[in-house]
Design an enzyme around this catalytic site. Structure first.
Site, PDB file in Angstrom:
ATOM      1  N   GLU A   1      53.744  56.640  38.047  1.00  0.00           N
ATOM      2  CA  GLU A   1      53.151  57.720  38.853  1.00  0.00           C
ATOM      3  C   GLU A   1      53.060  59.017  38.070  1.00  0.00           C
ATOM      4  OE1 GLU A   1      55.121  58.190  42.618  1.00  0.00           O
ATOM      5  OE2 GLU A   1      54.346  56.294  43.388  1.00  0.00           O
TER       6      GLU A   1
ATOM      7  N   GLU B   1      52.584  49.808  44.281  1.00  0.00           N
ATOM      8  CA  GLU B   1      53.757  50.258  45.042  1.00  0.00           C
ATOM      9  C   GLU B   1      53.305  50.848  46.377  1.00  0.00           C
ATOM     10  OE1 GLU B   1      56.783  52.734  42.913  1.00  0.00           O
ATOM     11  OE2 GLU B   1      56.756  53.895  44.775  1.00  0.00           O
TER      12      GLU B   1
HETATM   13  C1  IDC Z   1      62.770  56.470  44.942  1.00  0.00           C
HETATM   14  C2  IDC Z   1      63.879  55.566  45.429  1.00  0.00           C
HETATM   15  C3  IDC Z   1      65.156  56.371  45.575  1.00  0.00           C
HETATM   16  C4  IDC Z   1      65.469  57.033  44.261  1.00  0.00           C
HETATM   17  C5  IDC Z   1      64.290  57.875  43.821  1.00  0.00           C
HETATM   18  C6  IDC Z   1      64.507  58.499  42.454  1.00  0.00           C
HETATM   19  O1  IDC Z   1      63.494  54.966  46.638  1.00  0.00           O
HETATM   20  O2  IDC Z   1      66.232  55.528  45.980  1.00  0.00           O
HETATM   21  O3  IDC Z   1      66.611  57.847  44.408  1.00  0.00           O
HETATM   22  O4  IDC Z   1      63.127  57.087  43.740  1.00  0.00           O
HETATM   23  O5  IDC Z   1      63.754  59.639  42.306  1.00  0.00           O
HETATM   24  C7  IDC Z   1      57.687  56.731  44.499  1.00  0.00           C
HETATM   25  C8  IDC Z   1      58.307  56.297  43.237  1.00  0.00           C
HETATM   26  C9  IDC Z   1      59.629  55.614  43.458  1.00  0.00           C
HETATM   27  C10 IDC Z   1      60.417  56.300  44.568  1.00  0.00           C
HETATM   28  C11 IDC Z   1      59.622  56.115  45.864  1.00  0.00           C
HETATM   29  C12 IDC Z   1      60.300  56.718  47.080  1.00  0.00           C
HETATM   30  O6  IDC Z   1      57.467  55.484  42.451  1.00  0.00           O
HETATM   31  O7  IDC Z   1      60.374  55.647  42.268  1.00  0.00           O
HETATM   32  O8  IDC Z   1      61.658  55.657  44.691  1.00  0.00           O
HETATM   33  N1  IDC Z   1      58.305  56.704  45.688  1.00  0.00           N
HETATM   34  O9  IDC Z   1      60.453  58.095  46.914  1.00  0.00           O
HETATM   35  N2  IDC Z   1      56.495  57.223  44.657  1.00  0.00           N
HETATM   36  C13 IDC Z   1      56.308  57.558  45.951  1.00  0.00           C
HETATM   37  C14 IDC Z   1      57.464  57.227  46.632  1.00  0.00           C
END
Ligand code: IDC
Length: 450
Positions: free
Chosen positions: A176, A260
Site C-alpha cells: 500500500e 487485501e
Molecule cells: C494492520 C493490522 C494490525 C497491525 C497494523 C500495523 O490489522 O494488527 O497492528 O496493520 O500497522 C491495511 C494494511 C494492513 C493493516 C490493515 C488494517 O495493509 O497492514 O493491518 N489495513 O489496518 N490497509 C488498510 C487496512
C-alpha cells in the site's frame, strides 16, 4: 441491525430432460471456478481477466496472513489445509511487512532469514495443497516504495530466482503506497519488474496503487502483459465512491486484484459492515475479480478471522472463528454454491435457478433481506429469459441490480438487462441481486425460468 446471517440455498427449478451424470455436472460447474487444472497452475492475463492455459477464467479467492513476524504459527500445512476446506479458498497471501514489527527492512539479518524461511514453507505448503500463493512486500508506514527499494531489489531477485520454476506464485511488489504519487510507484515498479522477469517471464505481478492502493482509476498501465493493479477496501470505510473508481478502472481496461480487504473499518478493527461487504464482493464476483481477505490471526481486532482465545492452528470449529471469520466463511462457501449441495438437492436437469438469501435485518419494523439469484445453464445457449419467483408473502423491492422486474401479486418477474440476456452453454450468470422489504419474513415457494 443485522440479524443472524441466514443463508438458505434453494435450488429449485430444472428445465429440459437431458440427463447428465454427476461427474459431468461437477466438471461443468468447476469450469469457471478455482482449482481445476492439475497439470498446470500457470496463470495469464487476458484483458482484465485472469485465465488459465486453456483460456478459462480463474478467480483467486483467499486469505492473507497477518504480518509473518507477528503470527508465524499459522504458516503450517495443516492451517492452510483447514482454511482451504473451511473457506473453499484457493489462495494464501504471505504478508511480509517491511518496517512494522520485525519487518524485513527494520529487523536484523537473523530476522530476515526467519522471514525467508517462513515464505519458503508457505510457498511449499501452498504447492502441496494445490493453492496459489502471493508473496507480498508489505510496505505500509514506509509509504513510498522507493524508500526501501535496494532491499526490495535484493529480495525479489532472490525470490524470483529461487522460485523460477514454480507456477503457483504471484508477486505483490508494494502492498500500500501512501503519501506518494503514481509516478514514484511507476519508477519503483520499473526497477522491480525486470528483476522478476529475468527469471520468470510471465508470472503475475500485483502493483500497489496510490493512497493505500485505492487510486486504480488514475494510473497508467505499465508496459508488461501480466501486471495487475491492487485495489484494497475495508467495507465500513470504503463504499460507493471507491466502487466507482473500481468500475472506472475496469472500464478503462485496467486489470484489478483485490489483494487485501476487510469487512470492518480501515483500522482493521471497529465495526463490521456486512451490507457494504456484500455489495463489494458481489461486484467483484460479477466481474470475476480476485480477492483476498485480511487476516489469518487471533489478534483482538475485528479483521482477524479467529477469535482471540484460539490457540490451535488447524481443525477449527465454527466457534473458533470471529464474527468476520464466520461471515467470510459463509460468503465464500455459499457464494461458490458447492457442488455437494447442488447434487444433494438437484434432480438431473439443464438449467438451474439458485435463489440464495444472503443477509437479513430489521429496518423501521420491516423485514429486509438481500437475495441473490443465479442461473446455471447446462443446456444450449439461451438468447433471452424470464424468471418468476413466488414468495409466501407480499413484498417490495427496495434495491436491485443486474435485472429488470415487475411484480405480480407475490411473484417477482425478473428479466435480463442488455448485458446478460444471453447465457451461453455451461455459463453461470450470477449476482442478480436485490433487497426485498416485507412485513413477514419471506420464503420462496417456487422459482421457474421461461
Ligand atoms: C494492520 C493490522 C494490525 C497491525 C497494523 C500495523 O490489522 O494488527 O497492528 O496493520 O500497522 C491495511 C494494511 C494492513 C493493516 C490493515 C488494517 O495493509 O497492514 O493491518 N489495513 O489496518 N490497509 C488498510 C487496512
Amino acid at each position: 441491525m443485522f440479524k443472524k446471517i441466514i443463508c438458505i440455498l434453494l435450488v429449485i427449478f430444472i428445465v429440459g430432460c437431458h440427463h447428465q451424470s454427476s461427474n459431468d455436472k461437477q466438471q461443468s460447474q468447476l469450469k469457471e471456478e478455482t482449482i481445476q487444472d492439475n497439470q498446470s497452475k500457470k496463470l495469464y492475463l487476458k484483458g482484465t481477466q485472469i485465465v488459465d492455459k486453456q483460456g478459462n477464467n480463474v478467480q483467486l479467492k483467499g486469505l492473507s496472513t497477518h504480518g509473518l513476524s507477528w503470527f508465524p504459527e499459522y504458516v503450517t500445512k495443516e492451517t492452510f489445509q483447514s482454511l482451504k476446506e473451511d473457506f473453499q479458498i484457493n489462495t494464501i497471501r504471505l504478508a511480509m511487512y517491511t518496517e512494522e514489527y520485525n519487518g524485513y527492512c527494520s529487523g536484523d539479518e537473523k530476522n530476515r532469514e526467519e522471514l525467508k524461511q517462513l515464505i519458503d514453507r508457505g510457498v511449499q505448503y501452498a504447492k502441496e495443497l494445490d493453492m496459489y500463493v502471493i508473496i507480498d512486500w508489505h510496505i505500509l508506514s514506509d509509504g513510498n516504495p522507493l524508500k526501501n527499494i535496494e532491499e526490495s531489489k535484493k529480495f525479489f531477485d532472490e525470490m524470483a530466482q529461487k522460485y523460477k520454476d514454480e507456477e503457483h506464485i504471484l508477486y505483490e511488489i508494494c502492498n500500500e503506497p501512501n503519501q506518494t504519487s503514481w509516478q514514484e510507484i511507476e519508477t519503483y515498479a520499473k526497477e522491480i519488474i525486470p528483476i522478476i522477469r529475468k527469471y520468470n517471464k510471465d508470472a503475475l505481478i500485483i502493483v500497489g496503487t496510490p493512497n493505500w492502493s485505492q487510486e486504480v482509476d488514475t494510473i497508467t498501465k505499465l508496459d508488461d502483459q501480466n501486471i495487475l493493479y491492487a485495489l484494497h477496501f475495508y467495507a465500513d470505510t470504503h463504499k460507493e465512491d471507491l466502487r466507482l473508481k473500481f468500475k472506472t478502472a475496469l472500464d478503462k481496461g485496467i486489470p484489478i486484484f483485490v489483494s487485501e480487504f476487510g469487512i470492518c473499518d480501515a483500522s482493521g478493527n471497529g465495526s463490521i459492515n456486512k451490507e457494504e461487504a456484500t455489495k463489494w464482493l458481489n461486484l467483484l464476483d460479477e466481474n470475476h475479480v480476485s480477492y483476498v481477505a485480511w487476516n489469518i490471526s487471533h489478534k483482538s481486532e475485528t479483521s482477524a478471522i479467529f477469535n482471540s482465545q484460539v490457540n490451535k492452528t488447524s481443525g477449527f470449529l465454527d466457534d473458533d472463528y470471529s464474527e468476520s471469520g464466520k461471515w467470510l466463511k459463509d460468503y465464500f462457501t455459499h457464494n461458490e454454491v458447492s457442488s455437494d449441495k447442488k447434487n444433494e438437492s438437484l434432480n438431473n436437469g439443464d438449467i438451474e435457478i439458485i435463489v440464495n438469501k444472503e443477509n437479513s435485518w430489521q429496518e423501521n419494523q420491516k423485514n429486509m433481506a438481500q437475495w441473490v439469484v443465479s442461473i446455471d445453464n447446462h443446456k444450449e445457449t439461451i438468447s433471452d429469459w424470464t424468471i418468476q419467483i413466488t414468495f409466501d408473502n407480499p413484498f417490495e423491492v427496495s434495491q436491485y441490480w443486474n435485472f429488470e422486474y415487475q411484480i405480480d401479486g407475490n411473484t417477482l418477474i425478473m428479466k435480463p438487462t442488455d448485458y446478460n440476456q444471453e447465457i451461453k452453454i455451461n455459463e453461470t450468470i450470477g449476482q442478480l441481486g436485490m433487497i426485498l422489504k416485507s412485513d413477514n419474513e419471506l420464503k420462496v415457494k417456487s422459482a421457474i425460468i421461461k
